[in-house]
Design a protein around this motif. Sequence first.
Motif, PDB file in Angstrom:
ATOM      1  N   TYR A 131      -3.226   2.504  -6.294  1.00 13.71           N
ATOM      2  CA  TYR A 131      -4.303   1.568  -5.949  1.00 13.71           C
ATOM      3  C   TYR A 131      -5.181   2.220  -4.894  1.00 13.71           C
ATOM      4  N   GLU A 132      -6.500   2.014  -5.025  1.00 15.11           N
ATOM      5  CA  GLU A 132      -7.423   2.678  -4.103  1.00 15.11           C
ATOM      6  C   GLU A 132      -7.989   1.693  -3.086  1.00 15.11           C
ATOM      7  N   VAL A 133      -8.043   2.093  -1.817  1.00 11.78           N
ATOM      8  CA  VAL A 133      -8.704   1.261  -0.801  1.00 11.78           C
ATOM      9  C   VAL A 133      -9.621   2.142   0.047  1.00 11.78           C
ATOM     10  N   ASP A 134     -10.719   1.545   0.504  1.00 11.58           N
ATOM     11  CA  ASP A 134     -11.627   2.254   1.403  1.00 11.58           C
ATOM     12  C   ASP A 134     -11.063   2.130   2.813  1.00 11.58           C
ATOM     13  N   SER A 135     -10.977   3.243   3.545  1.00  5.92           N
ATOM     14  CA  SER A 135     -10.365   3.141   4.870  1.00  5.92           C
ATOM     15  C   SER A 135     -11.364   3.374   5.998  1.00  5.92           C
TER      16      SER A 135
ATOM     17  N   THR B 266      -9.262  -2.603   5.498  1.00  6.35           N
ATOM     18  CA  THR B 266      -8.270  -1.826   4.743  1.00  6.35           C
ATOM     19  C   THR B 266      -6.954  -2.596   4.662  1.00  6.35           C
ATOM     20  N   LEU B 267      -6.542  -3.140   5.821  1.00  9.55           N
ATOM     21  CA  LEU B 267      -5.294  -3.903   5.868  1.00  9.55           C
ATOM     22  C   LEU B 267      -5.377  -5.105   4.916  1.00  9.55           C
ATOM     23  N   MET B 268      -6.521  -5.804   4.950  1.00  8.14           N
ATOM     24  CA  MET B 268      -6.681  -6.970   4.071  1.00  8.14           C
ATOM     25  C   MET B 268      -6.623  -6.559   2.594  1.00  8.14           C
ATOM     26  N   SER B 269      -7.237  -5.422   2.272  1.00  7.85           N
ATOM     27  CA  SER B 269      -7.230  -4.960   0.874  1.00  7.85           C
ATOM     28  C   SER B 269      -5.804  -4.669   0.413  1.00  7.85           C
TER      29      SER B 269
ATOM     30  N   LEU C   1      -0.855  -6.208  -2.708  1.00  7.79           N
ATOM     31  CA  LEU C   1       0.577  -6.530  -2.755  1.00  7.79           C
ATOM     32  C   LEU C   1       0.809  -7.961  -3.225  1.00  7.79           C
ATOM     33  N   LYS C   2      -0.034  -8.874  -2.747  1.00  7.41           N
ATOM     34  CA  LYS C   2       0.120 -10.274  -3.174  1.00  7.41           C
ATOM     35  C   LYS C   2      -0.140 -10.410  -4.666  1.00  7.41           C
ATOM     36  N   ASN C   3      -1.175  -9.709  -5.160  1.00  9.87           N
ATOM     37  CA  ASN C   3      -1.474  -9.758  -6.604  1.00  9.87           C
ATOM     38  C   ASN C   3      -0.329  -9.216  -7.440  1.00  9.87           C
ATOM     39  N   LEU C   4       0.451  -8.324  -6.839  1.00 10.81           N
ATOM     40  CA  LEU C   4       1.588  -7.758  -7.565  1.00 10.81           C
ATOM     41  C   LEU C   4       2.825  -8.647  -7.449  1.00 10.81           C
ATOM     42  N   GLY C   5       2.665  -9.754  -6.706  1.00 11.97           N
ATOM     43  CA  GLY C   5       3.780 -10.691  -6.560  1.00 11.97           C
ATOM     44  C   GLY C   5       4.768 -10.248  -5.486  1.00 11.97           C
TER      45      GLY C   5
END
Length: 222
Positions: free
Chosen positions: A196-200, A206-209, A214-218
């Motif tokens: 998974y890619e996040v802009d840092s 970044t933390l919110m992304s 993780l939440k979307n993955l359950g």
Amino acid sequence: MKNLILLAVQGAGKGTLAKALKEKYGYEHISTGDLLRERALVGDELGMKIKNLIDNGIFVSNDIIFEAIEYKISQPECANGYILDGFPRNLEQAEGYSKILEKLNKDLGVVINMTIPDSLLINRIIGRRMCKECGAIHNIYSEELKPLKEGICNKCGGTLYQRDDDNEEAMKTRVETYFKVTAPIIDYYKEQGILYEVDSSDMKQTLMSVEEILKNLGDKID
Ligand code: AMP
């Protein structure tokens, strides 16, 4: 909690993100750079060899790294989820890590690829100051991470220092090595469908992304 691997060029904020996730959710933070710096402090022949490699931005051999990782992730503090920061760093390490996990019957979890514009990178590295006591990461060029008192840790009042390899010369080697040697791992994990890619650029975002991924993955973070 799922185990996490943070992939990014040095200075992109792997350590800062790992520390934030550790504080909020209790992950164990495994930084191979920190493990090696601790080992170097012993000051014996191996320690001096490691320090010399680190100071010049050159990789420590895979055998040393594999042994340290296998030992660390087998410890009880890693049982509820850990974050790898600085490992794997080449394809051989990624493959070796998969074998270690198989042997220990553990899950790889999720790989977070942190991207950052080149223009932000130089100040992230040259401006970085670490606390000798608690390891907190500061940055003299960042509003959020700036030491409130020069040379003093905002968290514990310890003394701040600049890593020997946080200079332009070592940084060049580390960044070049990253794009040549580490970046191919991205495809390795992409093919497994766990990347998974996040802009840092902005650490709060970044933390919110990452939390959202993780939440979307359950995953059971809350
Ligand atoms: P870091 O703190 O992640 O920037 O790592 C600092 C230095 O430690 C690197 O430039 C390497 O010399 C060494 N190092 C850290 N992790 C690894 C690894 N997985 N494989 C080889 N060398 C490493």
